[in-house]
Design an enzyme around this catalytic site. Structure first.
Site, PDB file in Angstrom:
ATOM      1  N   THR A 208       0.911  -1.395   0.083  1.00  7.40           N
ATOM      2  CA  THR A 208       0.033  -0.063  -0.059  1.00  7.40           C
ATOM      3  C   THR A 208       0.875   1.234  -0.157  1.00  7.40           C
ATOM      4  O   THR A 208       0.516   2.396  -0.346  1.00  7.40           O
ATOM      5  CB  THR A 208      -0.907   0.070   1.122  1.00  7.40           C
ATOM      6  OG1 THR A 208       0.003   0.063   2.439  1.00  7.40           O
ATOM      7  CG2 THR A 208      -1.640  -1.230   1.264  1.00  7.40           C
TER       8      THR A 208
ATOM      9  N   ASP B 156      17.233   1.452  -1.196  1.00  7.47           N
ATOM     10  CA  ASP B 156      16.628   1.709   0.117  1.00  7.47           C
ATOM     11  C   ASP B 156      17.730   2.006   1.276  1.00  7.47           C
ATOM     12  O   ASP B 156      18.636   1.185   1.490  1.00  7.47           O
ATOM     13  CB  ASP B 156      16.166   0.156   0.282  1.00  7.47           C
ATOM     14  CG  ASP B 156      15.378  -0.233   1.510  1.00  7.47           C
ATOM     15  OD1 ASP B 156      15.972   0.413   2.766  1.00  7.47           O
ATOM     16  OD2 ASP B 156      14.425  -0.650   1.518  1.00  7.47           O
TER      17      ASP B 156
HETATM   18  C1  PRP Z   1      11.946   4.470   4.287  1.00  5.87           C
HETATM   19  C2  PRP Z   1      12.296   5.707   4.490  1.00  5.87           C
HETATM   20  C3  PRP Z   1      11.286   6.587   5.118  1.00  5.87           C
HETATM   21  C4  PRP Z   1      10.323   6.083   4.000  1.00  5.87           C
HETATM   22  C5  PRP Z   1      10.192   6.949   2.955  1.00  5.87           C
HETATM   23  O1  PRP Z   1      11.715   3.650   5.252  1.00  5.87           O
HETATM   24  O2  PRP Z   1      13.480   5.607   5.572  1.00  5.87           O
HETATM   25  O3  PRP Z   1      10.785   6.334   6.519  1.00  5.87           O
HETATM   26  O4  PRP Z   1      10.643   4.695   3.426  1.00  5.87           O
HETATM   27  O5  PRP Z   1       8.996   6.593   2.240  1.00  5.87           O
HETATM   28  P1  PRP Z   1       7.643   7.628   2.171  1.00  5.87           P
HETATM   29  O6  PRP Z   1       7.970   8.816   2.033  1.00  5.87           O
HETATM   30  O7  PRP Z   1       6.858   7.090   0.882  1.00  5.87           O
HETATM   31  O8  PRP Z   1       6.816   7.213   3.345  1.00  5.87           O
HETATM   32  P2  PRP Z   1      11.034   2.228   5.370  1.00  5.87           P
HETATM   33  O9  PRP Z   1       9.593   2.162   5.396  1.00  5.87           O
HETATM   34  O10 PRP Z   1      11.668   1.573   4.156  1.00  5.87           O
HETATM   35  O11 PRP Z   1      11.531   1.626   6.647  1.00  5.87           O
HETATM   36  P3  PRP Z   1      13.075   1.297   7.468  1.00  5.87           P
HETATM   37  O12 PRP Z   1      13.829   2.578   7.583  1.00  5.87           O
HETATM   38  O13 PRP Z   1      12.773   0.574   8.287  1.00  5.87           O
HETATM   39  O14 PRP Z   1      13.922   0.641   6.066  1.00  5.87           O
HETATM   40  N1  URA Z   2      12.399   4.386   1.009  1.00  5.07           N
HETATM   41  C1  URA Z   2      13.725   4.242   0.570  1.00  5.07           C
HETATM   42  O1  URA Z   2      14.656   3.715   1.383  1.00  5.07           O
HETATM   43  N2  URA Z   2      14.082   4.688  -0.675  1.00  5.07           N
HETATM   44  C2  URA Z   2      13.348   5.238  -1.460  1.00  5.07           C
HETATM   45  O2  URA Z   2      13.804   5.548  -2.609  1.00  5.07           O
HETATM   46  C3  URA Z   2      11.839   5.428  -1.180  1.00  5.07           C
HETATM   47  C4  URA Z   2      11.366   4.985   0.249  1.00  5.07           C
END
Ligand code: PRP
Ligand code: URA
Length: 209
Positions: free
Chosen positions: A108, A200
């Site tokens: 989602t 990521d």
């Molecule tokens: C990533 C990143 C942000 C989010 C950004 O975290 O560090 O928190 O995605 O995406 P958005 O602007 O679309 O919400 P992630 O959910 O991958 O978690 P992580 O930090 O545990 O890897």
């Molecule tokens: N979260 C990440 O870590 N990278 C992206 O490009 C988008 C969301």
């Protein structure tokens, strides 16, 4: 409307280019993130209030400036935000650190909250939310929602890379929040990843997949 500050500094751009490179390993990625956060911190803290204090140097008595006013709290959005905490703490070692656990559901793309712990006096602190990636903006909007519900009044959002879509989302729901970002990229892809981005961020900081 909150301001958007995109850093235009050769050191920041250079270090970010190395971070974007898919061949850059975890150790170097983490170190560069800390270095860039410190460089950004110099500007982010520009409006901290100072007061004159009387001191004595080895040569003479003098009046000199020290930081005063409201206290600070750094709130990383877990996990990736943790990679920006040390850089800021090196500049402002007395800041308190809260934690907010959010992950983005891969289907989602909506944020799911799983943990929070904030300083008790969060209502009277200036808050720096840190997260390397501002993609759809869902996580940052949710983080600001949670902090405001907990009484936070003064919030700055600090990201490494942002998509225009994410900036627009934060401005739509939280027009009072200033956003500081090392680079604003082109767009999001169909999986909600920033293009060109750096992949990521959490996986690259912690060496997971
Ligand atoms: C990533 C990143 C942000 C989010 C950004 O975290 O560090 O928190 O995605 O995406 P958005 O602007 O679309 O919400 P992630 O959910 O991958 O978690 P992580 O930090 O545990 O890897
Ligand atoms: N979260 C990440 O870590 N990278 C992206 O490009 C988008 C969301």
């Amino acid at each position: 409307m909150g301001k958007i500050v995109e850093f235009d500094h050769p050191l920041i751009k250079h270090k970010l280019t190395i971070m974007r490179n898919k061949n850059t390993g975890t150790k170097e990625f983490r170190e560069l993130l800390t270095e860039i956060t410190m460089l950004m911190g110099y500007e982010i803290t520009r409006d901290l209030k100072t007061k004159d204090v009387e001191i004595e140097t080895p040569v003479a008595k003098t009046s000199s400036k020290m930081i005063t006013g409201k206290k600070l709290a750094i709130i990383p959005i877990l996990r990736a935000g943790l990679g920006m905490v040390d850089g800021l703490l090196q500049l402002i070692p007395n800041a308190k650190v809260g934690h907010l656990g959010l992950y983005r559901d891969p289907e989602t793309l909506k944020p799911v909250e799983y943990y929070s712990k904030f300083p008790e006096d969060i209502t009277s602190r200036d808050i720096f939310i840190v997260d390397p990636m501002l993609a759809t903006g869902g996580s940052s909007v949710a983080a600001i929602d949670v902090l405001k519900k907990n009484g936070a009044k003064s919030i700055k959002l600090i990201n490494l890379v942002a998509a225009p879509e994410g900036i627009a989302e934060v401005q739509k729901y939280h027009s009072d929040v200033d956003i500081y970002v090392a680079a604003i990229d082109e767009k999001l892809n169909d999986h909600g990843y920033i293009v060109p981005g750096l992949g990521d961020a959490g996986d690259r900081i912690f060496g997971t997949k």
